[in-house]
Motif scaffolding. Structure first.
Motif, PDB file in Angstrom:
ATOM      1  N   ILE A   1       0.817  -1.298   0.018  1.00 25.94           N
ATOM      2  CA  ILE A   1       0.104   0.120  -0.017  1.00 25.94           C
ATOM      3  C   ILE A   1       0.939   1.146  -0.043  1.00 25.94           C
ATOM      4  O   ILE A   1       0.472   2.307  -0.723  1.00 25.94           O
ATOM      5  CB  ILE A   1      -0.995   0.003   1.235  1.00 25.94           C
ATOM      6  CG1 ILE A   1      -1.926  -1.270   0.998  1.00 25.94           C
ATOM      7  CG2 ILE A   1      -1.562   1.067   1.243  1.00 25.94           C
ATOM      8  CD1 ILE A   1      -2.883  -1.362   2.143  1.00 25.94           C
ATOM      9  N   VAL A   2       1.983   1.382   0.788  1.00 19.87           N
ATOM     10  CA  VAL A   2       2.735   2.501   0.860  1.00 19.87           C
ATOM     11  C   VAL A   2       3.625   2.398  -0.404  1.00 19.87           C
ATOM     12  O   VAL A   2       4.154   3.563  -0.831  1.00 19.87           O
ATOM     13  CB  VAL A   2       3.556   2.495   2.347  1.00 19.87           C
ATOM     14  CG1 VAL A   2       4.410   3.827   2.263  1.00 19.87           C
ATOM     15  CG2 VAL A   2       2.412   2.812   3.442  1.00 19.87           C
ATOM     16  N   SER A   3       4.079   1.539  -0.881  1.00 17.35           N
ATOM     17  CA  SER A   3       4.704   1.175  -2.437  1.00 17.35           C
ATOM     18  C   SER A   3       4.076   2.127  -3.133  1.00 17.35           C
ATOM     19  O   SER A   3       4.285   2.632  -4.046  1.00 17.35           O
ATOM     20  CB  SER A   3       5.010   0.018  -2.405  1.00 17.35           C
ATOM     21  OG  SER A   3       6.026  -0.609  -2.075  1.00 17.35           O
ATOM     22  N   TYR A   4       2.501   1.713  -3.220  1.00 12.95           N
ATOM     23  CA  TYR A   4       1.638   2.298  -4.138  1.00 12.95           C
ATOM     24  C   TYR A   4       1.682   3.793  -3.997  1.00 12.95           C
ATOM     25  O   TYR A   4       1.823   4.552  -4.961  1.00 12.95           O
ATOM     26  CB  TYR A   4       0.335   1.819  -4.015  1.00 12.95           C
ATOM     27  CG  TYR A   4      -1.088   2.755  -4.308  1.00 12.95           C
ATOM     28  CD1 TYR A   4      -0.894   2.989  -6.218  1.00 12.95           C
ATOM     29  CD2 TYR A   4      -1.893   3.180  -3.605  1.00 12.95           C
ATOM     30  CE1 TYR A   4      -2.087   3.840  -6.508  1.00 12.95           C
ATOM     31  CE2 TYR A   4      -2.836   3.911  -4.300  1.00 12.95           C
ATOM     32  CZ  TYR A   4      -2.769   4.077  -5.614  1.00 12.95           C
ATOM     33  OH  TYR A   4      -4.014   4.533  -6.096  1.00 12.95           O
ATOM     34  N   PHE A   5       1.678   4.205  -2.586  1.00 12.44           N
ATOM     35  CA  PHE A   5       1.837   5.684  -2.401  1.00 12.44           C
ATOM     36  C   PHE A   5       3.196   6.287  -2.867  1.00 12.44           C
ATOM     37  O   PHE A   5       3.185   7.424  -3.328  1.00 12.44           O
ATOM     38  CB  PHE A   5       1.840   6.106  -0.707  1.00 12.44           C
ATOM     39  CG  PHE A   5       0.327   5.505  -0.307  1.00 12.44           C
ATOM     40  CD1 PHE A   5      -0.750   5.219  -0.884  1.00 12.44           C
ATOM     41  CD2 PHE A   5       0.424   5.478   0.973  1.00 12.44           C
ATOM     42  CE1 PHE A   5      -1.803   5.042  -0.093  1.00 12.44           C
ATOM     43  CE2 PHE A   5      -0.821   5.014   1.672  1.00 12.44           C
ATOM     44  CZ  PHE A   5      -1.857   4.869   1.082  1.00 12.44           C
TER      45      PHE A   5
ATOM     46  N   ILE B   1      -6.959   2.581   4.090  1.00 13.71           N
ATOM     47  CA  ILE B   1      -7.070   1.446   3.062  1.00 13.71           C
ATOM     48  C   ILE B   1      -7.091   0.181   3.676  1.00 13.71           C
ATOM     49  O   ILE B   1      -8.050  -0.684   3.416  1.00 13.71           O
ATOM     50  CB  ILE B   1      -6.175   1.701   1.947  1.00 13.71           C
ATOM     51  CG1 ILE B   1      -6.279   2.969   0.985  1.00 13.71           C
ATOM     52  CG2 ILE B   1      -6.006   0.395   1.196  1.00 13.71           C
ATOM     53  CD1 ILE B   1      -5.094   3.240  -0.071  1.00 13.71           C
ATOM     54  N   LEU B   2      -6.213  -0.083   4.582  1.00 14.59           N
ATOM     55  CA  LEU B   2      -6.138  -1.071   5.406  1.00 14.59           C
ATOM     56  C   LEU B   2      -7.230  -1.782   6.194  1.00 14.59           C
ATOM     57  O   LEU B   2      -7.928  -2.931   6.180  1.00 14.59           O
ATOM     58  CB  LEU B   2      -5.030  -1.249   6.083  1.00 14.59           C
ATOM     59  CG  LEU B   2      -4.233  -2.541   6.622  1.00 14.59           C
ATOM     60  CD1 LEU B   2      -4.334  -3.928   5.602  1.00 14.59           C
ATOM     61  CD2 LEU B   2      -2.987  -2.517   7.374  1.00 14.59           C
ATOM     62  N   SER B   3      -7.780  -0.570   6.760  1.00 15.81           N
ATOM     63  CA  SER B   3      -8.976  -0.864   7.953  1.00 15.81           C
ATOM     64  C   SER B   3     -10.224  -1.073   6.931  1.00 15.81           C
ATOM     65  O   SER B   3     -11.018  -2.079   7.097  1.00 15.81           O
ATOM     66  CB  SER B   3      -9.407   0.317   8.726  1.00 15.81           C
ATOM     67  OG  SER B   3      -7.961   0.747   9.257  1.00 15.81           O
ATOM     68  N   ALA B   4     -10.435  -0.572   5.515  1.00 17.51           N
ATOM     69  CA  ALA B   4     -11.577  -0.902   4.711  1.00 17.51           C
ATOM     70  C   ALA B   4     -11.436  -2.231   4.207  1.00 17.51           C
ATOM     71  O   ALA B   4     -12.280  -3.140   4.101  1.00 17.51           O
ATOM     72  CB  ALA B   4     -11.467  -0.053   3.642  1.00 17.51           C
ATOM     73  N   ALA B   5     -10.234  -2.739   3.861  1.00 12.02           N
ATOM     74  CA  ALA B   5     -10.224  -4.050   3.320  1.00 12.02           C
ATOM     75  C   ALA B   5     -10.253  -5.051   4.533  1.00 12.02           C
ATOM     76  O   ALA B   5     -10.855  -6.160   4.113  1.00 12.02           O
ATOM     77  CB  ALA B   5      -8.694  -4.161   2.982  1.00 12.02           C
ATOM     78  N   TYR B   6      -9.901  -4.861   5.789  1.00 10.52           N
ATOM     79  CA  TYR B   6      -9.945  -5.662   6.859  1.00 10.52           C
ATOM     80  C   TYR B   6     -11.512  -5.867   7.104  1.00 10.52           C
ATOM     81  O   TYR B   6     -11.967  -6.885   7.113  1.00 10.52           O
ATOM     82  CB  TYR B   6      -9.426  -5.091   8.137  1.00 10.52           C
ATOM     83  CG  TYR B   6      -9.609  -5.997   9.346  1.00 10.52           C
ATOM     84  CD1 TYR B   6      -8.296  -6.891   9.504  1.00 10.52           C
ATOM     85  CD2 TYR B   6     -10.487  -6.133  10.132  1.00 10.52           C
ATOM     86  CE1 TYR B   6      -8.388  -8.057  10.572  1.00 10.52           C
ATOM     87  CE2 TYR B   6     -10.649  -6.924  11.124  1.00 10.52           C
ATOM     88  CZ  TYR B   6      -9.403  -7.927  11.472  1.00 10.52           C
ATOM     89  OH  TYR B   6      -9.875  -8.844  12.380  1.00 10.52           O
TER      90      TYR B   6
END
Ligand code: NAD
Length: 425
Positions: free
Chosen positions: A356-360, A383-388
């Motif tokens: 995710i941070v690589s994407y940023f 992003i991570l919380s939404a996916a979780y």
């Protein structure tokens, strides 16, 4: 304590596991076209390179490297580079496939890839490592660009290795291309927070899980961490900062244990100084096999594949396993842990903070506009919380475990993208 030590550690095993996990998820995707399900079992491209490196004493040695693009339906392929003597084409295939699911699960516009060179980087001098990296990068040239395939660090590689790849690519095209790799040093277009991102994301998932199960007092939660490299050390540090009791950590040589909690900042200082955990004072020593079976609430496997297997799964005492490493639990071990009521947050979700941070980082490089650490961590958590939450929702709706739920959601997203694009020609 009875300690089971039997372990499997082969790349072909990792690929069998990736396919077995895929088959398990496919059972819940019966509405998808059978041909599409078959399509996604295959890597799109596999590249093997054999290349020479001149050692400092003048000798020429041959090395083998790989890069596999599993799927590119959602965007450029993304995935790390591993320098290790254990690298095999099958291991790289497995890791590339997991990257496809990981990127799709957290809904970032990437496909999945992975690469590796069969080498123990510790046996090379810094100049030899630089020559090996630059030659491998040059060999990958036909497959690599910010729009096509964007490598990142993994086991045995680091920001310096990424800097050499960025420079090799840039010198070849004649201008600087920071977006060709992620996980670079900040001075040449790296992102704030990238180094900590994977470990931090593991802890974000751990906190979400504990909250869901009503654990509200961090100080009463004992956390054991296997692997004290990039992922494990940052996970341990963030868990400690949040007030959790990190009771054991390990590296490849073994672990250290204090049932009352380790002083993680001091352990980090020690490892920075000595390069290893061995001889850290005033703690109990455990082997890696023993560490996995210690009494604790949360186990964070953050070392490598196949660590929790049929030989030791029934001895795991943790109630929650949050997978920092890729593929640390075999499907048979999954079954044993699920039957025991152990809640597993799977790798493609738990360790997705890194990509995710690589994407940023890639977005910042393409825009040449850089964010502060706070913005990086805030967006990571969002992003991570939404996916979780979405994965938990799928698991509850289909009455399946979190791993299968994560795979189902990810495979569906990629299959839908392919269906919309159509099968070329
Ligand atoms: P690293 O090389 O920085 O650290 C690995 C750690 O594991 C080291 O402490 C090493 O001593 C230990 N280790 C190695 N072999 C071991 C063994 N057999 N038993 C116990 N410990 C062992 O690697 P990393 O970047 O922290 O990656 C660890 C895992 O996390 C890998 O599975 C990797 O694919 C995965 N991962 C990493 C990232 C990232 O951003 N670095 C992102 C997602 C997933």
């Amino acid at each position: 304590m009875v300690v089971a030590t039997q372990s499997v550690n082969h790349g072909d095993e990792a690929y069998k596991i990736a396919l077995e996990q895929y088959n398990r998820a496919a059972k819940y995707l019966v509405d998808l076209d059978d041909g599409l399900i078959e399509y996604l079992r295959y890597p799109r491209r596999e590249f093997t390179v054999n290349f020479p490196v001149r050692r400092d004493d003048g000798r020429i040695e041959m090395y083998t490297g790989y890069r596999v693009h599993h799927n590119t339906a959602m965007g450029p392929s993304k995935g790390g580079l591993r320098f290790s003597t254990a690298v095999t084409l099958d291991e790289v295939r497995a890791l590339a496939m997991w990257m496809t699911w990981k990127c799709a699960l957290v809904n970032i516009p990437y496909g999945g890839a992975k690469g590796g060179v069969v080498v123990d980087p510790k046996t090379l001098s810094p100049t030899e490592l630089e020559r090996l990296t630059r030659r491998y990068a040059a060999e990958l040239f036909p497959l690599m660009s910010p729009q096509m395939d964007v490598p990142a660090p993994d086991m045995g590689t680091n920001p310096q290795v990424m800097a050499w790849i960025m420079d090799t690519y840039s010198m070849t095209v004649g201008y600087s291309v920071p977006a060709i790799v992620t996980g670079k040093p900040i001075a040449i277009g790296g992102s704030e927070g990238r180094t900590e991102a994977t470990g931090r994301g593991v802890v974000v998932c751990m906190v979400a899980t504990l909250k869901h199960f009503g654990y509200n007092d961090p100080n009463s939660v004992r956390v054991v961490v296997q692997g004290f490299g990039n992922v494990g050390s940052h996970a341990a540090q963030y868990a400690h900062e949040l007030g959790f009791k990190v009771t054991a950590v390990s590296d490849v040589e073994g672990g250290i244990y204090n049932p009352n909690g380790l002083d993680i900042p001091d352990v980090l200082r020690y490892v920075r100084e000595k390069g290893r955990l061995r001889d850290y004072p005033n703690v109990d020593r455990v082997t890696n096999a023993e560490l996995l079976q210690l009494p604790c609430d949360v186990l964070l496997p953050c070392a490598m594949e196949n660590q929790i297997h049929v030989g030791n799964a029934s001895h795991i005492q943790a109630r929650f396993v949050i997978e920092g490493a890729n593929g640390p639990t075999t499907p048979e071990a999954d079954d044993i842990l699920n039957d025991k009521g152990v809640y597993i947050v799977p790798d493609i979700l738990a360790n997705s903070g890194g990509v995710i941070v690589s994407y940023f980082e890639w977005v910042q490089d393409l825009q040449a506009f850089f964010w502060g650490k706070e913005a990086v961590f805030e967006n990571l958590e969002r992003i991570l919380s939404a996916a979780y939450q979405a994965t938990q929702h799928t698991a509850e709706k289909l009455k399946i475990d979190m791993r299968t739920a994560a795979q189902v959601s990810a495979i569906r997203r990629v299959a839908d993208a392919i269906a919309i694009r159509g099968i070329y020609p």
